[in-house]
Design a protein around this motif. Structure first.
Motif, PDB file in Angstrom:
ATOM      1  N   UNK A   1      -7.886  58.642   1.754  1.00  0.00           N
ATOM      2  CA  UNK A   1      -6.822  59.146   2.612  1.00  0.00           C
ATOM      3  C   UNK A   1      -5.494  59.209   1.872  1.00  0.00           C
ATOM      4  N   UNK A   2      -5.324  58.366   0.848  1.00  0.00           N
ATOM      5  CA  UNK A   2      -4.056  58.356   0.119  1.00  0.00           C
ATOM      6  C   UNK A   2      -3.942  59.519  -0.854  1.00  0.00           C
ATOM      7  N   UNK A   3      -4.944  60.346  -0.930  1.00  0.00           N
ATOM      8  CA  UNK A   3      -4.839  61.552  -1.726  1.00  0.00           C
ATOM      9  C   UNK A   3      -5.186  61.393  -3.184  1.00  0.00           C
ATOM     10  N   UNK A   4      -6.004  60.391  -3.531  1.00  0.00           N
ATOM     11  CA  UNK A   4      -6.465  60.285  -4.913  1.00  0.00           C
ATOM     12  C   UNK A   4      -7.410  61.447  -5.177  1.00  0.00           C
ATOM     13  N   UNK A   5      -7.073  62.338  -6.102  1.00  0.00           N
ATOM     14  CA  UNK A   5      -7.927  63.511  -6.324  1.00  0.00           C
ATOM     15  C   UNK A   5      -9.228  63.139  -7.018  1.00  0.00           C
ATOM     16  N   UNK A   6     -10.251  63.935  -6.758  1.00  0.00           N
ATOM     17  CA  UNK A   6     -11.547  63.781  -7.414  1.00  0.00           C
ATOM     18  C   UNK A   6     -11.798  64.984  -8.307  1.00  0.00           C
ATOM     19  N   UNK A   7     -12.213  64.724  -9.522  1.00  0.00           N
ATOM     20  CA  UNK A   7     -12.572  65.784 -10.458  1.00  0.00           C
ATOM     21  C   UNK A   7     -14.049  65.655 -10.820  1.00  0.00           C
ATOM     22  N   UNK A   8     -14.766  66.760 -10.751  1.00  0.00           N
ATOM     23  CA  UNK A   8     -16.143  66.812 -11.222  1.00  0.00           C
ATOM     24  C   UNK A   8     -16.140  67.315 -12.653  1.00  0.00           C
TER      25      UNK A   8
ATOM     26  N   UNK B   1      -1.833  68.576 -11.323  1.00  0.00           N
ATOM     27  CA  UNK B   1      -1.549  67.144 -11.202  1.00  0.00           C
ATOM     28  C   UNK B   1      -2.795  66.308 -11.453  1.00  0.00           C
ATOM     29  N   UNK B   2      -3.927  66.732 -10.890  1.00  0.00           N
ATOM     30  CA  UNK B   2      -5.170  65.989 -11.115  1.00  0.00           C
ATOM     31  C   UNK B   2      -5.563  66.030 -12.589  1.00  0.00           C
ATOM     32  N   UNK B   3      -5.356  67.166 -13.247  1.00  0.00           N
ATOM     33  CA  UNK B   3      -5.702  67.276 -14.657  1.00  0.00           C
ATOM     34  C   UNK B   3      -4.799  66.409 -15.523  1.00  0.00           C
ATOM     35  N   UNK B   4      -3.528  66.320 -15.176  1.00  0.00           N
ATOM     36  CA  UNK B   4      -2.625  65.427 -15.914  1.00  0.00           C
ATOM     37  C   UNK B   4      -3.089  63.982 -15.771  1.00  0.00           C
ATOM     38  N   UNK B   5      -3.486  63.600 -14.573  1.00  0.00           N
ATOM     39  CA  UNK B   5      -3.978  62.234 -14.378  1.00  0.00           C
ATOM     40  C   UNK B   5      -5.264  61.999 -15.156  1.00  0.00           C
ATOM     41  N   UNK B   6      -6.125  62.999 -15.187  1.00  0.00           N
ATOM     42  CA  UNK B   6      -7.341  62.897 -15.995  1.00  0.00           C
ATOM     43  C   UNK B   6      -6.974  62.690 -17.465  1.00  0.00           C
ATOM     44  N   UNK B   7      -6.003  63.464 -17.951  1.00  0.00           N
ATOM     45  CA  UNK B   7      -5.568  63.338 -19.336  1.00  0.00           C
ATOM     46  C   UNK B   7      -4.957  61.963 -19.600  1.00  0.00           C
ATOM     47  N   UNK B   8      -4.256  61.418 -18.620  1.00  0.00           N
ATOM     48  CA  UNK B   8      -3.713  60.073 -18.768  1.00  0.00           C
ATOM     49  C   UNK B   8      -4.831  59.055 -18.956  1.00  0.00           C
ATOM     50  N   UNK B   9      -5.887  59.180 -18.161  1.00  0.00           N
ATOM     51  CA  UNK B   9      -7.003  58.248 -18.283  1.00  0.00           C
ATOM     52  C   UNK B   9      -7.690  58.342 -19.627  1.00  0.00           C
ATOM     53  N   UNK B  10      -7.920  59.567 -20.094  1.00  0.00           N
ATOM     54  CA  UNK B  10      -8.565  59.754 -21.399  1.00  0.00           C
ATOM     55  C   UNK B  10      -7.672  59.233 -22.512  1.00  0.00           C
ATOM     56  N   UNK B  11      -6.380  59.569 -22.449  1.00  0.00           N
ATOM     57  CA  UNK B  11      -5.447  59.122 -23.485  1.00  0.00           C
ATOM     58  C   UNK B  11      -5.360  57.606 -23.529  1.00  0.00           C
ATOM     59  N   UNK B  12      -5.322  56.977 -22.363  1.00  0.00           N
ATOM     60  CA  UNK B  12      -5.274  55.518 -22.308  1.00  0.00           C
ATOM     61  C   UNK B  12      -6.537  54.907 -22.897  1.00  0.00           C
ATOM     62  N   UNK B  13      -7.690  55.506 -22.608  1.00  0.00           N
ATOM     63  CA  UNK B  13      -8.949  55.004 -23.165  1.00  0.00           C
ATOM     64  C   UNK B  13      -8.972  55.159 -24.685  1.00  0.00           C
TER      65      UNK B  13
ATOM     66  N   UNK C   1      -1.484  72.599 -24.598  1.00  0.00           N
ATOM     67  CA  UNK C   1      -1.137  71.227 -24.989  1.00  0.00           C
ATOM     68  C   UNK C   1      -0.201  70.552 -23.999  1.00  0.00           C
ATOM     69  N   UNK C   2       0.271  71.291 -23.003  1.00  0.00           N
ATOM     70  CA  UNK C   2       1.272  70.727 -22.104  1.00  0.00           C
ATOM     71  C   UNK C   2       0.697  69.634 -21.204  1.00  0.00           C
ATOM     72  N   UNK C   3      -0.593  69.713 -20.874  1.00  0.00           N
ATOM     73  CA  UNK C   3      -1.206  68.682 -20.023  1.00  0.00           C
ATOM     74  C   UNK C   3      -1.230  67.342 -20.757  1.00  0.00           C
ATOM     75  N   UNK C   4      -1.664  67.363 -22.010  1.00  0.00           N
ATOM     76  CA  UNK C   4      -1.677  66.131 -22.796  1.00  0.00           C
ATOM     77  C   UNK C   4      -0.261  65.618 -23.023  1.00  0.00           C
ATOM     78  N   UNK C   5       0.670  66.527 -23.262  1.00  0.00           N
ATOM     79  CA  UNK C   5       2.051  66.102 -23.496  1.00  0.00           C
ATOM     80  C   UNK C   5       2.622  65.389 -22.272  1.00  0.00           C
ATOM     81  N   UNK C   6       2.350  65.932 -21.077  1.00  0.00           N
ATOM     82  CA  UNK C   6       2.843  65.296 -19.864  1.00  0.00           C
ATOM     83  C   UNK C   6       2.152  63.958 -19.634  1.00  0.00           C
ATOM     84  N   UNK C   7       0.850  63.886 -19.926  1.00  0.00           N
ATOM     85  CA  UNK C   7       0.129  62.622 -19.769  1.00  0.00           C
ATOM     86  C   UNK C   7       0.697  61.548 -20.680  1.00  0.00           C
TER      87      UNK C   7
END
Length: 362
Positions: free
Chosen positions: A38-45, A260-272, A351-357
């Motif tokens: 309900x809080x709007x956490x996006x899901x990516x397949x 926004x969901x893709x930036x968050x995905x990139x954040x997770x990958x970059x952090x890993x 490259x802008x998605x990774x840059x924002x992440x």
């Protein structure tokens, strides 16, 4: 898309007991608390060719170690059993495709509107293993001069994950380097079932060898009488290290509407990826457990694959010329036109998605 590096559109995401969805992740996503949804956490397949391999494991580590959760995104990985999954981005069921960078270039040249947003693996880490008896008959081994190893491909029946796949493309490229015509002088056999299918093909005498990533290549050496002809990580052919191999590709539609969901995905990958570089011991423990490696191959698999990851997921323009040349060599061998000379880095990557992440991670 061009015939050379294209593949049929994958079927809709598998959901049944016989499907190839990574069961634990899918069930976890379905069981997520209603409050979180309900809080709007996006899901990516996301989609990859096989369920588990060193070449996909950066995403698995991001999911299992909580990097995606901290980034505010839920990721559901799917395995198609097919070599080239970029065409799946034409539909609405797949948000991100993990695969080899070369798979998308011919389609982009024909107007397929996709972009690569992340790079994860810095070696073409799909290895070529061949039965020892065949190598002995040919008088070559992994330590032979590279020209002799190229020539050894002539006439061998080698398993691939299908036309247009990374494994098929690599074998064709290796043949071209040796002056072979892959269409006439090599026997490339598509094999369904990923690693188990390759091992079965060896044991049944249908294959002389195959091209696939670890741990299947290690299992073939331990259990199926094979040896490396090309260890593409530790002893790659000239011009293949470093190499932009595994990337995350998305549709331009998703870039515009689901950024926004893709930036968050990139954040997770970059952090890993940062975690892998900073604490390889913790990653090693995770990888050996997650991949369910036979103890007899675990150490060799780690030594050969523990350092194949980019520390920075931002696509690197310096690696693009090598990717173009690789694809062009295969296209020419199949009597297809080369990539357009006007195809620049900017036509393939965003490259802008990774840059924002990275900006958000600090």
């Amino acid at each position: 898309m061009m015939r050379a590096l294209a593949a049929p559109l994958p079927r809709p995401l598998p959901q049944g007991a016989g499907g190839s969805v990574l069961r634990r992740t899918l069930l976890g996503a379905l069981a997520a608390p209603a409050l979180v949804r309900a809080q709007g956490v996006p899901t990516l397949n996301t989609m990859r060719s096989t369920a588990k391999s060193w070449i996909w494991i950066a995403e698995d580590y991001a999911r299992e170690a909580g990097h995606f959760e901290r980034a505010g995104v839920r990721v559901v990985p799917n395995a198609s059993g097919r070599g080239n999954n970029v065409p799946a981005l034409a539909g609405s069921g797949v948000d991100v495709v993990l695969g080899d960078q070369s798979a998308s270039l011919p389609g982009i040249a024909q107007g397929f509107r996709v972009r690569t947003i992340l790079q994860t693996v810095n070696r073409y880490a799909s290895h070529v293993v061949v039965k020892r008896a065949a190598l002995e008959r040919l008088g070559v081994d992994e330590g032979s001069p590279v020209a002799a190893k190229y020539a050894a491909l002539r006439g061998l029946t080698l398993g691939t994950t299908g036309p247009g796949s990374a494994t098929d493309t690599l074998l064709r490229w290796l043949g071209v380097q040796g002056g072979l015509d892959p269409g006439r002088e090599m026997r490339l056999q598509p094999v369904q079932g990923g690693g188990p299918g390759m091992i079965a093909g060896l044991q049944q005498g249908a294959l002389d060898g195959f091209c696939l990533s670890s741990p299947t290549s290690d299992v073939a050496i331990l259990r199926a009488g094979c040896a490396y002809l090309f260890d593409m990580v530790r002893r790659p052919p000239p011009g293949m290290a470093p190499f932009c191999y595994i990337v995350a590709t998305v549709s331009e539609r998703s870039l515009a509407g689901n950024r926004e969901a893709l930036v968050r995905y990139a954040m997770g990958v970059a952090s890993a990826l940062r975690s892998i570089a900073a604490d390889p011991g913790a990653f090693r423990a995770f990888a050996l457990r997650f991949l369910e490696l036979d103890p007899a191959v675990a150490e060799a698999a780690w030594e050969g694959n523990g350092a194949i990851f980019f520390a920075d997921p931002t696509p690197d323009p310096a690696l693009f010329p090598a990717t173009r040349a690789f694809v062009d060599a295969v296209l020419v061998s199949q009597k297809e036109p080369r990539l357009p000379g006007s195809m620049a880095f900017e036509a393939v990557y965003d490259t802008s998605v990774a840059a924002e992440a990275l900006r958000r991670l600090g």
